[in-house]
Design an enzyme around this catalytic site. Structure first.
Site, PDB file in Angstrom:
ATOM      1  N   LYS A 283       0.878  -0.987  -0.012  1.00  0.00           N
ATOM      2  CA  LYS A 283      -0.017   0.078   0.069  1.00  0.00           C
ATOM      3  C   LYS A 283       0.899   1.346  -0.127  1.00  0.00           C
ATOM      4  O   LYS A 283       2.068   1.214   0.258  1.00  0.00           O
ATOM      5  CB  LYS A 283      -0.924   0.011   1.169  1.00  0.00           C
ATOM      6  CG  LYS A 283      -0.334  -0.064   2.485  1.00  0.00           C
ATOM      7  CD  LYS A 283      -1.316  -0.259   3.766  1.00  0.00           C
ATOM      8  CE  LYS A 283      -0.308  -0.174   4.930  1.00  0.00           C
ATOM      9  NZ  LYS A 283      -1.236  -0.597   6.054  1.00  0.00           N
TER      10      LYS A 283
ATOM     11  N   TYR B  51      17.760  30.407   8.879  1.00  0.00           N
ATOM     12  CA  TYR B  51      16.412  31.083   9.326  1.00  0.00           C
ATOM     13  C   TYR B  51      16.639  31.149  10.892  1.00  0.00           C
ATOM     14  O   TYR B  51      16.790  30.172  11.637  1.00  0.00           O
ATOM     15  CB  TYR B  51      15.250  30.481   8.760  1.00  0.00           C
ATOM     16  CG  TYR B  51      15.252  30.682   7.437  1.00  0.00           C
ATOM     17  CD1 TYR B  51      14.789  31.761   7.023  1.00  0.00           C
ATOM     18  CD2 TYR B  51      15.122  29.670   6.465  1.00  0.00           C
ATOM     19  CE1 TYR B  51      14.722  31.950   5.555  1.00  0.00           C
ATOM     20  CE2 TYR B  51      14.869  29.841   5.179  1.00  0.00           C
ATOM     21  CZ  TYR B  51      14.392  30.968   4.562  1.00  0.00           C
ATOM     22  OH  TYR B  51      14.346  31.088   3.222  1.00  0.00           O
TER      23      TYR B  51
ATOM     24  N   ARG C 238     -11.374  -0.371  14.293  1.00  0.00           N
ATOM     25  CA  ARG C 238     -11.623   0.624  13.173  1.00  0.00           C
ATOM     26  C   ARG C 238     -12.594  -0.294  12.403  1.00  0.00           C
ATOM     27  O   ARG C 238     -13.571   0.594  11.770  1.00  0.00           O
ATOM     28  CB  ARG C 238     -10.404   0.806  12.555  1.00  0.00           C
ATOM     29  CG  ARG C 238      -9.169   1.392  13.351  1.00  0.00           C
ATOM     30  CD  ARG C 238      -8.078   1.781  12.579  1.00  0.00           C
ATOM     31  NE  ARG C 238      -7.373   0.990  12.061  1.00  0.00           N
ATOM     32  CZ  ARG C 238      -6.299   0.994  11.430  1.00  0.00           C
ATOM     33  NH1 ARG C 238      -5.401   2.235  11.500  1.00  0.00           N
ATOM     34  NH2 ARG C 238      -5.714   0.076  10.625  1.00  0.00           N
TER      35      ARG C 238
ATOM     36  N   MET D 112      13.173  24.805   3.344  1.00  0.00           N
ATOM     37  CA  MET D 112      12.414  24.214   2.295  1.00  0.00           C
ATOM     38  C   MET D 112      13.364  23.229   1.552  1.00  0.00           C
ATOM     39  O   MET D 112      13.095  22.145   1.137  1.00  0.00           O
ATOM     40  CB  MET D 112      11.629  25.047   1.609  1.00  0.00           C
ATOM     41  CG  MET D 112      10.579  24.444   0.564  1.00  0.00           C
ATOM     42  SD  MET D 112       9.783  25.718  -0.483  1.00  0.00           S
ATOM     43  CE  MET D 112       8.630  26.378   0.747  1.00  0.00           C
TER      44      MET D 112
HETATM   45  C1  LIG Z   1      -0.611  -1.929   6.722  1.00  0.00           C
HETATM   46  C2  LIG Z   1      -1.129  -2.937   7.179  1.00  0.00           C
HETATM   47  C3  LIG Z   1      -0.505  -4.440   7.195  1.00  0.00           C
HETATM   48  C4  LIG Z   1       0.955  -4.259   7.148  1.00  0.00           C
HETATM   49  O1  LIG Z   1       1.332  -3.812   8.486  1.00  0.00           O
HETATM   50  P1  LIG Z   1       2.887  -4.021   8.776  1.00  0.00           P
HETATM   51  O2  LIG Z   1       3.003  -3.344  10.353  1.00  0.00           O
HETATM   52  O3  LIG Z   1       3.533  -2.695   7.938  1.00  0.00           O
HETATM   53  O4  LIG Z   1       3.766  -5.108   8.545  1.00  0.00           O
HETATM   54  C5  LIG Z   1      -1.134  -5.409   7.440  1.00  0.00           C
HETATM   55  N1  LIG Z   1      -2.613  -5.482   7.614  1.00  0.00           N
HETATM   56  C6  LIG Z   1      -3.203  -4.328   7.393  1.00  0.00           C
HETATM   57  C7  LIG Z   1      -4.774  -4.227   7.502  1.00  0.00           C
HETATM   58  C8  LIG Z   1      -2.806  -3.212   7.080  1.00  0.00           C
HETATM   59  O5  LIG Z   1      -3.521  -2.067   6.972  1.00  0.00           O
END
Ligand SMILES: *Cc1c(COP(=O)(O)O)cnc(C)c1O
Length: 362
Positions: free
Chosen positions: A35, A257, A130, A305
């Site tokens: 993801k 800065y 969630r 920046m």
């Molecule tokens: C992101 C995610 C993972 C992976 O988790 P990691 O801690 O990065 O290994 C597994 N399951 C779900 C539902 C996630 O959203």
């Protein structure tokens, strides 16, 4: 010429990290979680580096199409299911497998049936609160899904709120009860997928038939403070740049800065081509290290920046053009993140679009 900053993706490390996590997963199926554009490493690169995984796991429906376009032929898990009924126009033909985490999604499926062959996973809420159904609802949800023509229930997934070493597994009773109920589901059904990286590493008792491994594939331990080398994984990304200028600053003179750093001794200050508009957090405090040709140098003053300043007074060989590692093998991204008050994943996902990506086979 482009600015000298680059995010280097180490394809060899990504491949070896997958092998390391495979050893840990034992005979469980391994979903490589890609993801957020593979935690900032690029989905196309992840498709190549993780070709040995059993499946990919994504959030965006669009990433299913991208992964297929990049040549991924194996399974794809949709970690948050689908979002609208029309998503199923993509999900089913592309062979993706959504998790079903609430009643609305079940109703969308019922309204859209029949399917040719839609593979789904039941999401259980194990305390994160969630997404997902309560463990005791699993048989009812499974039966309702199985009754939809063309829908095949492949397994049960959950995502733990806590799976880190400091979590006292023998401690809070409700958590233990939940684990027991999950264990009951795992024994009764096939296709259970409960563990993320942390649970796969630290909660071997979780078991199941599959694991979803994200952050550790990129060379980061889920728990800050545990060195990645102890898991046999290596950073998948190096953020590197160069020194653009060196200033000789007299005692009492200030840098950057807001004049946040004032030299107490005759100082050599290097100006590094990396700022917060590249994804290096402005909240990273002075004194945080960067790596320049074999040793560290501390940040001084405010991160701007486009540039940051480092004190080169104790680093006589550093000069204009010297290579600077902001994070990578020598400066763990976990450490930079901890100093900035965040976690490595936020830094890895936050590389700005203006930073060019390159690959090596390391
Ligand atoms: C992101 C995610 C993972 C992976 O988790 P990691 O801690 O990065 O290994 C597994 N399951 C779900 C539902 C996630 O959203």
């Amino acid at each position: 010429m482009a600015r000298p900053i680059q995010a280097v993706i180490h394809m060899g490390s990504l491949r070896r990290n997958l092998e390391a996590m495979r050893r840990l997963a034992g005979n469980r199926m391994l979903w490589a979680v890609v993801k957020a554009d593979a935690y900032g490493h690029g989905l196309e690169r992840a498709v190549r580096a993780f070709e040995g995984a059993d499946g990919l796991a994504v959030i965006d429906i669009f990433d299913v199409e991208r992964a297929r376009r990049f040549g991924w032929k194996k399974r794809i898990l949709l970690l948050q299911g689908f979002f609208r009924p029309e998503d199923l126009d993509v999900v089913e033909p592309m062979g993706a497998e959504p998790v079903v985490h609430n009643e609305e999604l079940i109703r969308m499926l019922e309204r859209r049936a029949p399917f040719r062959d839609l593979r789904v996973h039941v999401k259980i809420n194990s305390g994160m609160n969630r997404f997902g159904f309560r463990p005791e609802e699993e048989p009812r949800v499974r039966a309702r899904l199985a009754a939809i023509p063309g829908v095949r229930v492949m397994g049960v997934v959950t995502h733990f709120a806590n799976a880190c070493p400091e979590w006292d597994y023998g401690g809070p009773v409700p958590v233990r009860e939940q684990m027991e109920r999950l264990g009951e589901i795992a024994r009764r059904t096939s296709g259970a997928c409960f563990a993320n990286s942390a649970a796969a590493i630290w909660l071997p008792q979780v078991g199941g038939d599959a694991v979803r491994i994200g952050i550790s594939l990129y060379g980061v331990t889920p728990e800050p403070g545990v060195p990645s080398a102890s898991l046999g994984i290596l950073p998948g990304m190096t953020l590197r740049s160069e020194i653009l200028a060196v200033q000789n600053v007299h005692p009492g003179e200030s840098v950057g800065y807001g004049s946040r750093f004032t030299a107490r001794r005759p100082s050599r200050i290097g100006v590094v081509a990396c700022g917060f508009a590249d994804g290096y957090l402005r909240s990273t405090p002075p004194g945080s290290p960067v790596w320049i040709e074999g040793r560290t140098a501390p940040l001084v003053g405010r991160i701007a920046m486009d540039v940051m300043m480092v004190d080169l007074t104790d680093h006589p060989t550093a000069r204009v053009g010297s290579s600077v590692e902001l994070w990578g093998r020598n400066i763990p991204v976990e450490d930079v993140a901890a100093r900035a008050g965040t976690i490595a994943a936020e830094l890895l996902c936050g590389i700005a679009p203006r930073v060019p990506f390159v690959e090596d086979e390391d």
